[in-house]
Design a protein around this motif. Structure first.
Motif, short mmCIF file in Angstrom:
data_model
loop_
_atom_site.label_atom_id
_atom_site.label_comp_id
_atom_site.label_asym_id
_atom_site.label_seq_id
_atom_site.Cartn_x
_atom_site.Cartn_y
_atom_site.Cartn_z
N PRO A 1 29.08 -4.72 -13.39
CA PRO A 1 29.43 -3.74 -12.37
C PRO A 1 30.93 -3.66 -12.13
CG PRO A 1 28.78 -5.78 -11.32
CD PRO A 1 28.61 -5.99 -12.81
N SER A 2 31.36 -2.55 -11.55
CA SER A 2 32.69 -2.49 -10.95
C SER A 2 32.60 -3.15 -9.58
CB SER A 2 33.16 -1.04 -10.82
OG SER A 2 33.28 -0.42 -12.09
N PHE A 3 33.75 -3.52 -9.02
CA PHE A 3 33.74 -4.26 -7.76
C PHE A 3 34.41 -3.48 -6.64
CE2 PHE A 3 32.70 -7.60 -10.63
CZ PHE A 3 32.02 -8.55 -9.89
N PHE A 4 33.66 -3.30 -5.54
CA PHE A 4 34.23 -2.82 -4.29
C PHE A 4 34.74 -4.03 -3.52
CE2 PHE A 4 31.21 0.99 -4.26
CZ PHE A 4 32.22 1.92 -4.43
N PHE A 5 35.95 -3.93 -2.99
CA PHE A 5 36.49 -4.95 -2.09
C PHE A 5 36.76 -4.30 -0.74
CE2 PHE A 5 37.57 -6.50 -6.33
CZ PHE A 5 37.14 -7.81 -6.26
N LEU A 6 36.20 -4.89 0.31
CA LEU A 6 36.33 -4.34 1.65
C LEU A 6 36.91 -5.41 2.57
CD1 LEU A 6 33.65 -2.24 3.55
CD2 LEU A 6 34.76 -4.19 4.67
N THR A 7 37.97 -5.06 3.27
CA THR A 7 38.52 -5.96 4.28
C THR A 7 38.33 -5.31 5.65
OG1 THR A 7 40.79 -5.08 4.24
CG2 THR A 7 40.24 -6.82 2.65
N TYR A 8 38.11 -6.14 6.65
CA TYR A 8 37.78 -5.61 7.98
C TYR A 8 38.46 -6.44 9.06
CZ TYR A 8 34.54 -9.56 8.13
OH TYR A 8 34.01 -10.83 8.11
N SER A 9 38.57 -5.85 10.24
CA SER A 9 39.07 -6.54 11.42
C SER A 9 37.94 -6.71 12.42
CB SER A 9 40.21 -5.75 12.07
OG SER A 9 41.33 -5.69 11.22
N ALA A 10 37.98 -7.80 13.15
CA ALA A 10 37.00 -8.05 14.21
C ALA A 10 37.72 -7.96 15.55
CB ALA A 10 36.36 -9.42 14.04
N HIS A 11 37.14 -7.23 16.48
CA HIS A 11 37.73 -7.05 17.81
C HIS A 11 36.75 -7.60 18.84
CE1 HIS A 11 40.42 -4.28 15.70
NE2 HIS A 11 39.33 -3.73 15.19
N GLN A 12 37.21 -8.56 19.60
CA GLN A 12 36.33 -9.20 20.58
C GLN A 12 36.44 -8.50 21.92
OE1 GLN A 12 34.21 -11.52 19.69
NE2 GLN A 12 35.03 -11.52 17.59
N GLY A 13 35.31 -8.28 22.53
CA GLY A 13 35.24 -7.69 23.87
C GLY A 13 33.92 -8.10 24.47
N ASP A 14 33.25 -7.16 25.16
CA ASP A 14 31.92 -7.46 25.67
C ASP A 14 30.98 -7.78 24.49
OD1 ASP A 14 32.78 -7.03 28.23
OD2 ASP A 14 32.17 -4.91 28.24
N SER A 15 31.24 -7.14 23.37
CA SER A 15 30.52 -7.44 22.14
C SER A 15 31.49 -7.24 20.98
CB SER A 15 29.29 -6.54 21.98
OG SER A 15 29.69 -5.18 21.94
N ALA A 16 31.24 -7.96 19.90
CA ALA A 16 32.16 -7.89 18.76
C ALA A 16 32.10 -6.51 18.11
CB ALA A 16 31.80 -8.96 17.74
N GLN A 17 33.27 -5.98 17.76
CA GLN A 17 33.37 -4.72 17.05
C GLN A 17 34.14 -4.96 15.75
OE1 GLN A 17 31.93 -1.82 18.15
NE2 GLN A 17 31.10 -3.03 19.86
N TYR A 18 33.74 -4.24 14.71
CA TYR A 18 34.36 -4.42 13.41
C TYR A 18 34.81 -3.07 12.87
CZ TYR A 18 31.66 -8.79 13.65
OH TYR A 18 31.12 -9.99 14.05
N SER A 19 35.97 -3.06 12.21
CA SER A 19 36.45 -1.83 11.60
C SER A 19 37.06 -2.12 10.24
CB SER A 19 37.48 -1.14 12.51
OG SER A 19 38.58 -1.99 12.75
N VAL A 20 36.97 -1.14 9.36
CA VAL A 20 37.44 -1.29 7.98
C VAL A 20 38.96 -1.11 7.93
CG1 VAL A 20 37.33 -0.31 5.65
CG2 VAL A 20 35.25 -0.48 7.05
N ASN A 21 39.64 -2.02 7.26
CA ASN A 21 41.08 -1.91 7.02
C ASN A 21 41.36 -1.33 5.65
OD1 ASN A 21 41.78 -3.02 9.52
ND2 ASN A 21 41.69 -5.10 8.72
N ASN A 22 40.71 -1.91 4.63
CA ASN A 22 40.89 -1.48 3.25
C ASN A 22 39.55 -1.43 2.55
OD1 ASN A 22 44.01 -1.56 2.84
ND2 ASN A 22 43.54 -3.55 3.76
N PHE A 23 39.40 -0.45 1.69
CA PHE A 23 38.20 -0.33 0.87
C PHE A 23 38.66 0.20 -0.48
CE2 PHE A 23 34.14 2.13 -0.13
CZ PHE A 23 33.46 1.00 -0.55
N LEU A 24 38.54 -0.64 -1.50
CA LEU A 24 39.02 -0.25 -2.82
C LEU A 24 38.03 -0.66 -3.88
CD1 LEU A 24 41.60 -2.73 -4.29
CD2 LEU A 24 40.59 -3.15 -2.05
N ILE A 25 38.20 -0.06 -5.03
CA ILE A 25 37.39 -0.42 -6.18
C ILE A 25 38.31 -0.86 -7.31
CG2 ILE A 25 37.32 1.96 -7.04
CD1 ILE A 25 34.54 1.28 -8.18
#
Length: 260
Positions: free
Chosen positions: A94-118
């Motif tokens: 296969p080809s490889f997807f690499f995804l990096t994300y940030s976690a934001h703490q609050g009342d509940s954890a939230q996550y968002s994508v920083n980088n998404f590459l193949i």
């Protein structure tokens, strides 16, 4: 493209690794597309398939997803060394997807994508896969040998971003970049290794460079190919291939320019 994970999908999970696996795979399923033919959505393989996570039902490209918190690093931790080597040397790797994300703490954890590459599968070589030390005899999996993926071995054009620093890259740009390097798949494994090694050398030079500058890597290439006694000839051959494929252009007088 929404860069936030849908955290409701992981409410029944407690392990951080399981949570990220569920959320990242769901995000790719909802927002990802095939970099080769631009078709959306990608289809999922059955769970626990050892080779890949997603595939394109239109062109049959296969993709494996690697997710990591924080910044994209040059070295990515992976699983078993032997399994990885078998994958990159197989016909349907296969080809490889690499995804990096940030976690934001609050009342509940939230996550968002920083980088998404193949990184397309034709950029993978055996020397990119670095064997780690076996686990100690006292470990639960004593003797198990993992590996790292060294992304420094990949030319910059081989890192095709769909999202870079939270900026979404136009889909037609992604597809054009992916397809530009497909010529590598028509080469034998050894010929492709030569092309990638010389390509990596010129990546270390400026936008404009000379043949003599590339010759300075001859010693390094000789160590990789000790049976080849015509290194300078081979360098010129690979530069001609990269020129013919629109990666570089010849300016005359032994001078070149990178087109990307």
């Amino acid at each position: 493209m929404d860069l936030n994970f849908d955290t409701k999908l992981a409410t029944n999970y407690h392990s951080e690794s399981q949570i990220i696996r569920v959320l990242s795979e769901a995000w790719v399923k909802d927002h990802g597309y095939c970099p080769n033919c631009s078709v959306k959505p990608l289809a999922e393989f059955a769970n626990n398939r050892p080779v890949a996570d997603f595939y394109c039902a239109n062109c049959n490209e296969q993709y494996e997803l690697k997710s990591k918190k924080a910044k994209l690093s040059n070295v990515i931790n992976d699983g078993a060394y032997d399994s990885m080597m078998q994958r990159i040397n197989s016909e349907d790797n296969p080809s490889f997807f690499f995804l990096t994300y940030s976690a934001h703490q609050g009342d509940s954890a939230q996550y968002s994508v920083n980088n998404f590459l193949i990184i397309p599968k034709h950029f993978f070589k055996s020397d990119m896969i670095v064997k780690r030390k076996p686990l100690s005899p006292k470990a639960k999996r004593a003797g198990w040998i993992g590996c790292n993926i060294d992304l420094r071995q990949v030319p910059e054009l081989g890192k095709v971003f769909l999202v870079k620093n939270q900026q979404v890259i136009p889909r037609d740009t992604v597809t054009q970049r992916f397809q530009q390097t497909l010529f590598l798949r028509g080469q034998t494994q050894r010929a492709r290794g030569w092309t990638l090694d010389v390509w990596q050398c010129i990546d270390k030079l400026g936008a404009n460079f000379s043949l003599n500058q590339v010759y300075t890597f001859a010693g390094e290439l000789q160590l990789k190919y000790p049976d080849n006694h015509h290194i300078h000839d081979k360098i010129r051959q690979q530069l001609q291939i990269l020129r013919d494929k629109g990666i570089i252009e010849f300016l005359g007088g032994g001078n070149y320019h990178k087109l990307n």
